[in-house]
Design a protein around this motif. Sequence first.
Motif, PDB file in Angstrom:
ATOM      1  N   ARG A   1      -8.747   0.644  -4.536  1.00 16.18           N
ATOM      2  CA  ARG A   1      -7.804   1.521  -3.852  1.00 16.18           C
ATOM      3  C   ARG A   1      -7.916   2.938  -4.408  1.00 16.18           C
ATOM      4  O   ARG A   1      -7.802   3.142  -5.613  1.00 16.18           O
ATOM      5  CB  ARG A   1      -6.384   0.973  -3.994  1.00 16.18           C
ATOM      6  CG  ARG A   1      -6.206  -0.370  -3.280  1.00 16.18           C
ATOM      7  CD  ARG A   1      -4.825  -0.950  -3.466  1.00 16.18           C
ATOM      8  NE  ARG A   1      -4.665  -2.132  -2.630  1.00 16.18           N
ATOM      9  CZ  ARG A   1      -4.984  -3.366  -3.013  1.00 16.18           C
ATOM     10  NH1 ARG A   1      -5.463  -3.571  -4.218  1.00 16.18           N
ATOM     11  NH2 ARG A   1      -4.816  -4.379  -2.195  1.00 16.18           N
TER      12      ARG A   1
ATOM     13  N   HIS B   1      -7.823   7.338  -8.213  1.00 21.81           N
ATOM     14  CA  HIS B   1      -8.093   5.903  -8.136  1.00 21.81           C
ATOM     15  C   HIS B   1      -6.896   5.131  -8.665  1.00 21.81           C
ATOM     16  O   HIS B   1      -6.302   5.498  -9.679  1.00 21.81           O
ATOM     17  CB  HIS B   1      -9.337   5.542  -8.940  1.00 21.81           C
ATOM     18  CG  HIS B   1      -9.562   4.066  -9.054  1.00 21.81           C
ATOM     19  ND1 HIS B   1      -9.907   3.291  -7.963  1.00 21.81           N
ATOM     20  CD2 HIS B   1      -9.459   3.223 -10.114  1.00 21.81           C
ATOM     21  CE1 HIS B   1     -10.003   2.034  -8.353  1.00 21.81           C
ATOM     22  NE2 HIS B   1      -9.743   1.963  -9.642  1.00 21.81           N
TER      23      HIS B   1
ATOM     24  N   LYS C   1     -13.943   1.990  -1.500  1.00 18.26           N
ATOM     25  CA  LYS C   1     -13.438   1.175  -0.398  1.00 18.26           C
ATOM     26  C   LYS C   1     -14.349  -0.030  -0.152  1.00 18.26           C
ATOM     27  O   LYS C   1     -13.885  -1.127   0.156  1.00 18.26           O
ATOM     28  CB  LYS C   1     -13.331   2.023   0.878  1.00 18.26           C
ATOM     29  CG  LYS C   1     -12.221   3.058   0.833  1.00 18.26           C
ATOM     30  CD  LYS C   1     -10.855   2.415   0.762  1.00 18.26           C
ATOM     31  CE  LYS C   1      -9.737   3.421   0.828  1.00 18.26           C
ATOM     32  NZ  LYS C   1      -8.386   2.791   0.698  1.00 18.26           N
ATOM     33  N   TRP C   2     -15.653   0.166  -0.281  1.00 15.08           N
ATOM     34  CA  TRP C   2     -16.616  -0.917  -0.076  1.00 15.08           C
ATOM     35  C   TRP C   2     -16.355  -2.063  -1.043  1.00 15.08           C
ATOM     36  O   TRP C   2     -16.521  -3.239  -0.698  1.00 15.08           O
ATOM     37  CB  TRP C   2     -18.023  -0.364  -0.255  1.00 15.08           C
ATOM     38  CG  TRP C   2     -19.109  -1.405  -0.179  1.00 15.08           C
ATOM     39  CD1 TRP C   2     -19.704  -2.042  -1.226  1.00 15.08           C
ATOM     40  CD2 TRP C   2     -19.729  -1.927   1.005  1.00 15.08           C
ATOM     41  NE1 TRP C   2     -20.655  -2.935  -0.777  1.00 15.08           N
ATOM     42  CE2 TRP C   2     -20.686  -2.883   0.596  1.00 15.08           C
ATOM     43  CE3 TRP C   2     -19.555  -1.674   2.362  1.00 15.08           C
ATOM     44  CZ2 TRP C   2     -21.467  -3.579   1.515  1.00 15.08           C
ATOM     45  CZ3 TRP C   2     -20.337  -2.371   3.280  1.00 15.08           C
ATOM     46  CH2 TRP C   2     -21.278  -3.316   2.838  1.00 15.08           C
TER      47      TRP C   2
ATOM     48  N   GLU D   1       0.843  -1.193   0.000  1.00 15.35           N
ATOM     49  CA  GLU D   1       0.000   0.000   0.000  1.00 15.35           C
ATOM     50  C   GLU D   1       0.878   1.242   0.000  1.00 15.35           C
ATOM     51  O   GLU D   1       1.713   1.431   0.877  1.00 15.35           O
ATOM     52  CB  GLU D   1      -0.900   0.006   1.238  1.00 15.35           C
ATOM     53  CG  GLU D   1      -1.939   1.100   1.236  1.00 15.35           C
ATOM     54  CD  GLU D   1      -3.097   0.791   0.303  1.00 15.35           C
ATOM     55  OE1 GLU D   1      -3.510   1.728  -0.400  1.00 15.35           O
ATOM     56  OE2 GLU D   1      -3.575  -0.338   0.286  1.00 15.35           O
TER      57      GLU D   1
ATOM     58  N   TYR E   1     -15.264   7.868  -2.597  1.00 11.87           N
ATOM     59  CA  TYR E   1     -14.229   7.240  -1.767  1.00 11.87           C
ATOM     60  C   TYR E   1     -14.778   6.025  -1.014  1.00 11.87           C
ATOM     61  O   TYR E   1     -14.205   4.929  -1.069  1.00 11.87           O
ATOM     62  CB  TYR E   1     -13.676   8.271  -0.780  1.00 11.87           C
ATOM     63  CG  TYR E   1     -12.663   7.735   0.196  1.00 11.87           C
ATOM     64  CD1 TYR E   1     -11.323   7.607  -0.171  1.00 11.87           C
ATOM     65  CD2 TYR E   1     -13.034   7.350   1.487  1.00 11.87           C
ATOM     66  CE1 TYR E   1     -10.385   7.108   0.723  1.00 11.87           C
ATOM     67  CE2 TYR E   1     -12.097   6.856   2.381  1.00 11.87           C
ATOM     68  CZ  TYR E   1     -10.778   6.735   1.998  1.00 11.87           C
ATOM     69  OH  TYR E   1      -9.851   6.238   2.878  1.00 11.87           O
TER      70      TYR E   1
END
Length: 367
Positions: free
Chosen positions: A155, A177, A150-151, A86, A146
């Motif tokens: 990323r 994104h 995320k759901w 990440e 956002y």
Amino acid sequence: MKSDTDRKEQLKDNLISEMHKYIDPVFNVYEIRKGHNSSLYFYGDPKLDLKTIYKSLWKLFANKGYQLHIKSELGEHIIAATPYVEKKENVNVNLALAVATFFTTMFAGATMFGVDITGNPLQIVKGLPFTVAIMAVLGSHEMGHYFAAKWHGMRTSLPYFIPFPTIIGTMGAVIKHRGMIPDRKSLFDVGVSGPIIGLVVSIIVTIVGLSLNPVSQTTQQSVMLELGLPPLFLFLMELTGTVGNSIHPVAFAGWVGMFITLLNLLPAGQLDGGHILKAMFGNKSRYISSVMPFLLLGIGIYVNYILNKNGSIWLVWGLILSFFSMVGHPEPLEDSINLDKGRLAVGIVTFVLGALCFTLVPFTIVQ
């Protein structure tokens, strides 16, 4: 008693076994190798074409925190699973831009309240209501994207506000994104969430603003706008019993939110409307997307040369959409599964709401 090294190896072996279950239906594995940094390599023969294998495995591996690559080396096919590192977000940049936008919008709001900033710099705080309203409108739109991203395990960055010396003190807000779009459902949810949430906040802000007394004070530095009011805004005026030709700056922030919603919902390219259209109709969406630039250019010409009013915004956006249409739209990994009826209905309602934010002449600068 197992050491930490033994426990880590056991966890890795369990992960390999779980991944192998995912891979086995589409890829005949004959060798597994462990690489550096927890990377895993599955050697074997594909049972399906590589694109189909990638589509079927990508999300499963992503949920385990791994990136997926399928490659061929010296005649061997390899599924490479490497841990996703990440990228650490520098939230200081987001914060700095948000603070800068806070002040640029407050400056813009103060001028709307008739403050002479050069003579009374501390009076800039009078623009605070406009700042809160416009940043809520812009921020809610981007946060809708956002949280939806995320759901779906996609990323994405936190919003970046863009401070700029425009009449509203900003050029809006954006998010970045990264990575693939899993499927049409994900594409739809991310695309539709921003406009819907942003429009809901815009409606709330508009109602609050319409309940406040209009501001009529001006300074020599003020720029006066004659706004074209869209049907949704006129409905809210009727609902709140608002009359007159002037509105409070907070209501103006709501108007801005509606206008931004309209622009974002234009069904073309990589705008929110383009994402929604692509998710709803797949490759057929390109026909509508290719027509939109000409439609906007036609509206601009009609407003400018037939109505003799300011239609330059439509000419500019017609040219912008021409570029978006040429760039095309990113393909979801899984593009063959159609949306359910519920999402199709939400998409239609969203475009209708966007149409209710349209007006032929959005604004005219009055000297």
